[in-house]
Design a protein around this motif. Structure first.
Motif, PDB file in Angstrom:
ATOM      1  N   THR A  89      27.947  64.544  35.567  1.00 14.55           N
ATOM      2  CA  THR A  89      28.763  65.078  34.470  1.00 14.55           C
ATOM      3  C   THR A  89      27.888  65.562  33.319  1.00 14.55           C
ATOM      4  OG1 THR A  89      30.465  63.484  35.046  1.00 14.55           O
ATOM      5  CG2 THR A  89      30.652  64.509  32.885  1.00 14.55           C
ATOM      6  N   LEU A  90      26.905  64.737  32.933  1.00 18.06           N
ATOM      7  CA  LEU A  90      26.039  65.098  31.804  1.00 18.06           C
ATOM      8  C   LEU A  90      25.277  66.387  32.095  1.00 18.06           C
ATOM      9  CD1 LEU A  90      24.758  61.570  30.812  1.00 18.06           C
ATOM     10  CD2 LEU A  90      25.943  63.164  29.293  1.00 18.06           C
ATOM     11  N   LYS A  91      24.819  66.492  33.343  1.00 17.60           N
ATOM     12  CA  LYS A  91      24.074  67.694  33.704  1.00 17.60           C
ATOM     13  C   LYS A  91      24.941  68.942  33.561  1.00 17.60           C
ATOM     14  CE  LYS A  91      20.832  68.077  37.046  1.00 17.60           C
ATOM     15  NZ  LYS A  91      20.183  67.844  38.367  1.00 17.60           N
ATOM     16  N   SER A  92      26.177  68.864  34.057  1.00 18.88           N
ATOM     17  CA  SER A  92      26.987  70.087  33.984  1.00 18.88           C
ATOM     18  C   SER A  92      27.494  70.323  32.564  1.00 18.88           C
ATOM     19  CB  SER A  92      28.116  70.075  35.006  1.00 18.88           C
ATOM     20  OG  SER A  92      28.917  68.958  34.836  1.00 18.88           O
ATOM     21  N   ALA A  93      27.654  69.261  31.773  1.00 20.20           N
ATOM     22  CA  ALA A  93      28.154  69.456  30.411  1.00 20.20           C
ATOM     23  C   ALA A  93      27.083  69.954  29.441  1.00 20.20           C
ATOM     24  CB  ALA A  93      28.732  68.149  29.884  1.00 20.20           C
ATOM     25  N   LEU A  94      25.847  69.535  29.651  1.00 21.17           N
ATOM     26  CA  LEU A  94      24.808  69.822  28.641  1.00 21.17           C
ATOM     27  C   LEU A  94      23.869  70.954  29.024  1.00 21.17           C
ATOM     28  CD1 LEU A  94      23.873  66.156  27.624  1.00 21.17           C
ATOM     29  CD2 LEU A  94      25.465  67.696  26.483  1.00 21.17           C
ATOM     30  N   ASN A  95      24.011  71.485  30.209  1.00 22.07           N
ATOM     31  CA  ASN A  95      23.095  72.568  30.602  1.00 22.07           C
ATOM     32  C   ASN A  95      23.574  73.944  30.154  1.00 22.07           C
ATOM     33  OD1 ASN A  95      20.668  71.771  31.639  1.00 22.07           O
ATOM     34  ND2 ASN A  95      21.571  71.193  33.609  1.00 22.07           N
ATOM     35  N   GLU A 135      36.650  58.723  27.888  1.00 26.22           N
ATOM     36  CA  GLU A 135      36.443  57.665  28.882  1.00 26.22           C
ATOM     37  C   GLU A 135      37.741  57.468  29.654  1.00 26.22           C
ATOM     38  OE1 GLU A 135      34.937  54.305  26.632  1.00 26.22           O
ATOM     39  OE2 GLU A 135      33.388  55.591  25.761  1.00 26.22           O
ATOM     40  N   PRO A 136      37.633  57.257  30.977  1.00 30.39           N
ATOM     41  CA  PRO A 136      38.855  57.191  31.797  1.00 30.39           C
ATOM     42  C   PRO A 136      39.787  56.044  31.397  1.00 30.39           C
ATOM     43  CG  PRO A 136      36.909  56.565  33.080  1.00 30.39           C
ATOM     44  CD  PRO A 136      36.418  57.122  31.781  1.00 30.39           C
ATOM     45  N   GLN A 137      39.247  55.031  30.707  1.00 29.52           N
ATOM     46  CA  GLN A 137      40.069  53.866  30.364  1.00 29.52           C
ATOM     47  C   GLN A 137      40.943  54.101  29.132  1.00 29.52           C
ATOM     48  OE1 GLN A 137      36.702  53.690  30.880  1.00 29.52           O
ATOM     49  NE2 GLN A 137      36.618  52.596  32.824  1.00 29.52           N
ATOM     50  N   TYR A 138      40.613  55.135  28.352  1.00 30.47           N
ATOM     51  CA  TYR A 138      41.293  55.300  27.070  1.00 30.47           C
ATOM     52  C   TYR A 138      41.944  56.678  26.945  1.00 30.47           C
ATOM     53  CZ  TYR A 138      38.623  51.127  25.819  1.00 30.47           C
ATOM     54  OH  TYR A 138      38.099  49.862  25.787  1.00 30.47           O
ATOM     55  N   SER A 139      42.912  56.759  26.055  1.00 32.09           N
ATOM     56  CA  SER A 139      43.656  58.002  25.825  1.00 32.09           C
ATOM     57  C   SER A 139      42.729  59.106  25.309  1.00 32.09           C
ATOM     58  CB  SER A 139      44.758  57.734  24.801  1.00 32.09           C
ATOM     59  OG  SER A 139      45.053  58.902  24.076  1.00 32.09           O
ATOM     60  N   SER A 140      43.007  60.335  25.754  1.00 34.52           N
ATOM     61  CA  SER A 140      42.161  61.447  25.316  1.00 34.52           C
ATOM     62  C   SER A 140      42.831  62.253  24.206  1.00 34.52           C
ATOM     63  CB  SER A 140      41.833  62.345  26.506  1.00 34.52           C
ATOM     64  OG  SER A 140      43.020  62.988  26.935  1.00 34.52           O
ATOM     65  N   SER A 141      43.891  61.700  23.606  1.00 33.58           N
ATOM     66  CA  SER A 141      44.648  62.509  22.634  1.00 33.58           C
ATOM     67  C   SER A 141      43.806  62.880  21.412  1.00 33.58           C
ATOM     68  CB  SER A 141      45.937  61.796  22.226  1.00 33.58           C
ATOM     69  OG  SER A 141      45.647  60.543  21.674  1.00 33.58           O
ATOM     70  N   SER A 142      42.933  61.963  20.954  1.00 32.47           N
ATOM     71  CA  SER A 142      42.098  62.313  19.799  1.00 32.47           C
ATOM     72  C   SER A 142      41.065  63.375  20.177  1.00 32.47           C
ATOM     73  CB  SER A 142      41.423  61.069  19.217  1.00 32.47           C
ATOM     74  OG  SER A 142      40.898  60.266  20.251  1.00 32.47           O
ATOM     75  N   ALA A 143      40.556  63.294  21.408  1.00 35.80           N
ATOM     76  CA  ALA A 143      39.603  64.308  21.874  1.00 35.80           C
ATOM     77  C   ALA A 143      40.286  65.669  21.968  1.00 35.80           C
ATOM     78  CB  ALA A 143      39.025  63.911  23.226  1.00 35.80           C
ATOM     79  N   ASP A 160      22.093  66.276  21.922  1.00 37.14           N
ATOM     80  CA  ASP A 160      23.113  65.515  21.189  1.00 37.14           C
ATOM     81  C   ASP A 160      24.335  65.295  22.067  1.00 37.14           C
ATOM     82  OD1 ASP A 160      21.859  65.372  18.623  1.00 37.14           O
ATOM     83  OD2 ASP A 160      22.295  67.512  18.350  1.00 37.14           O
ATOM     84  N   ILE A 161      24.862  64.086  22.054  1.00 34.63           N
ATOM     85  CA  ILE A 161      26.141  63.875  22.744  1.00 34.63           C
ATOM     86  C   ILE A 161      27.113  63.142  21.823  1.00 34.63           C
ATOM     87  CG2 ILE A 161      25.211  63.910  25.109  1.00 34.63           C
ATOM     88  CD1 ILE A 161      25.529  60.861  25.182  1.00 34.63           C
ATOM     89  N   ILE A 162      28.392  63.408  22.015  1.00 31.09           N
ATOM     90  CA  ILE A 162      29.443  62.693  21.290  1.00 31.09           C
ATOM     91  C   ILE A 162      30.282  61.966  22.329  1.00 31.09           C
ATOM     92  CG2 ILE A 162      31.551  62.975  19.935  1.00 31.09           C
ATOM     93  CD1 ILE A 162      30.124  65.145  18.364  1.00 31.09           C
ATOM     94  N   THR A 163      30.270  60.639  22.260  1.00 32.25           N
ATOM     95  CA  THR A 163      30.995  59.854  23.256  1.00 32.25           C
ATOM     96  C   THR A 163      32.281  59.310  22.645  1.00 32.25           C
ATOM     97  OG1 THR A 163      29.874  57.787  22.687  1.00 32.25           O
ATOM     98  CG2 THR A 163      28.842  59.176  24.374  1.00 32.25           C
ATOM     99  N   PHE A 164      33.125  58.749  23.501  1.00 34.57           N
ATOM    100  CA  PHE A 164      34.406  58.253  22.987  1.00 34.57           C
ATOM    101  C   PHE A 164      34.221  57.012  22.111  1.00 34.57           C
ATOM    102  CE2 PHE A 164      38.321  55.752  23.220  1.00 34.57           C
ATOM    103  CZ  PHE A 164      39.143  56.653  22.567  1.00 34.57           C
ATOM    104  N   LEU A 183      32.966  60.514  30.653  1.00 30.45           N
ATOM    105  CA  LEU A 183      31.886  59.586  31.003  1.00 30.45           C
ATOM    106  C   LEU A 183      32.500  58.208  31.201  1.00 30.45           C
ATOM    107  CD1 LEU A 183      28.807  60.144  28.631  1.00 30.45           C
ATOM    108  CD2 LEU A 183      28.984  60.700  31.067  1.00 30.45           C
ATOM    109  N   ASP A 184      32.110  57.548  32.266  1.00 28.06           N
ATOM    110  CA  ASP A 184      32.733  56.270  32.611  1.00 28.06           C
ATOM    111  C   ASP A 184      31.832  55.106  32.188  1.00 28.06           C
ATOM    112  OD1 ASP A 184      33.941  54.099  33.810  1.00 28.06           O
ATOM    113  OD2 ASP A 184      34.450  55.193  35.645  1.00 28.06           O
ATOM    114  N   PRO A 185      32.283  54.245  31.261  1.00 25.16           N
ATOM    115  CA  PRO A 185      31.452  53.120  30.828  1.00 25.16           C
ATOM    116  C   PRO A 185      31.406  51.954  31.833  1.00 25.16           C
ATOM    117  CG  PRO A 185      33.535  53.080  29.650  1.00 25.16           C
ATOM    118  CD  PRO A 185      33.555  54.327  30.507  1.00 25.16           C
ATOM    119  N   ALA A 186      31.961  52.146  33.007  1.00 25.36           N
ATOM    120  CA  ALA A 186      31.903  51.132  34.078  1.00 25.36           C
ATOM    121  C   ALA A 186      32.485  49.784  33.646  1.00 25.36           C
ATOM    122  CB  ALA A 186      30.469  50.965  34.587  1.00 25.36           C
ATOM    123  N   VAL A 187      33.671  49.832  33.054  1.00 31.26           N
ATOM    124  CA  VAL A 187      34.364  48.587  32.715  1.00 31.26           C
ATOM    125  C   VAL A 187      35.599  48.344  33.578  1.00 31.26           C
ATOM    126  CG1 VAL A 187      33.495  48.356  30.363  1.00 31.26           C
ATOM    127  CG2 VAL A 187      35.550  49.720  30.760  1.00 31.26           C
TER     128      VAL A 187
END
Ligand SMILES: [Zn+2]
Length: 309
Positions: free
Chosen positions: A303-309, A258-266, A204-208, A280-284
């Motif tokens: 990133t996914l490997k180190s976060a989910l292992n 995501e690097p493009q958006y604020s992380s305050s809610s996270a 399971d992952i939760i993305t921005f 995680l970078d959506p490449a935009v």
């Protein structure tokens, strides 16, 4: 009404003037100029136009710090598009702003990179205020973030190649060679990501925001939730508490901003649940370099490997 008419006339004059300028310039030298709507198709076009002399590639939204969801097109952008050899778009609904202005640029050749790609349909809940109280809608929309599937991205590269050959047949050979070269690298990337992420299947992952649906589908990940469905605004308290519930229910240990958006809610969610925050970078957005899509995707896998292992 009158104001609107004056505005339309002014815009028409601006565009007409633009067309005149183009006419003069084109007869002088046959400069090829491609305008791309957003970062993923910009990187594709940079790769496909390698070794073609005098070609200019402009990314319309280079100052946009994020997806095009709420992009406001300016008359300057329309002028640029009007003067282009072709306007290259992501498609799949990412350029919704075009619906309102496309009649103003009837002569522009538009290359849609999404042709033939199977779209994921999603339901989004929206709250709008039309001045007479709040409205809740359920939108049924296709997810436009197709490029985050490497498989789809390869199809986009092929679609753009076909389009470039139609608008600029003199360079057909080079476009085809560049296409082959880039797809070779992308197939390598695809194989590497498959190998790297194989052990994470079913996690399971939760993305921005809803950017990673195609990516998750490719690698068998499950999007258990998203922090913000309308990334330009702060998420509602309701959405934040839904994410917190999902994290507790499914015993999720990490969330992705995501690097493009604020992380305050996270940050709020992390404080409440103890999850770790990764990016995680959506490449935009990113470097103006040919390999940047490949580099971003490799970094995401790491990133996914180190976060989910
Ligand atoms: Zn987006």
């Amino acid at each position: 009404m009158k104001k609107h008419l004056i505005k339309s006339i002014a815009l028409f004059l601006i565009i007409f003037y633009g067309a005149l300028l183009t006419g003069c310039r084109r007869s002088g030298n046959n400069k090829i100029k491609f305008v791309t709507s957003c970062y993923p198709v910009n990187i594709i076009t940079l790769n496909l136009t390698e070794n073609i002399e005098g070609v200019e590639v402009i990314n319309m939204s280079e100052n946009q710090n994020g997806c095009l969801h709420n992009f406001q097109i300016q008359s300057e952008d329309l002028k640029n598009i009007e003067k282009s050899t072709a306007f290259i778009i992501n498609g799949a609904g990412m350029e919704n702003f075009l619906n309102k202005v496309v009649y103003e640029i009837p002569k522009v050749k538009i290359i849609d990179s999404s042709i033939g790609i199977n779209l994921i349909e999603e339901e989004t809940e929206c709250t709008h205020n039309h001045g007479d109280g709040e409205h809740h809608h359920h939108h049924h929309e296709s997810n436009p973030h197709i490029w985050l599937s490497v498989e789809n991205y390869i199809k986009q590269v092929q679609n753009v190649t076909n389009g470039l050959i139609i608008v600029d047949p003199t360079h057909e050979k080079t476009y085809k060679e560049n296409c082959e070269k880039y797809i070779f690298k992308l197939n390598e990337l695809k194989n590497q990501l498959s190998a790297d992420l194989n052990e994470l299947k079913g996690k399971d992952i939760i993305t921005f925001h809803k950017a990673f649906s195609y990516f998750a589908k490719d690698f068998g990940l499950n999007i258990a939730g998203t922090i913000n469905d309308e990334p330009e605004n702060e998420p509602s308290a309701k959405q934040i508490s839904a994410v917190i519930n999902t994290i507790k229910e499914k015993n999720i240990k990490s969330i992705f901003t995501e690097p493009q958006y604020s992380s305050s809610s996270a940050d709020i969610i992390a404080k409440e649940t103890g999850v770790k925050i990764y990016t995680l970078d959506p490449a935009v957005t990113g470097e103006n370099s040919k390999d940047s899509y490949i580099n971003i995707m490799k970094e995401n896998a790491k990133t996914l490997k180190s976060a989910l292992n």
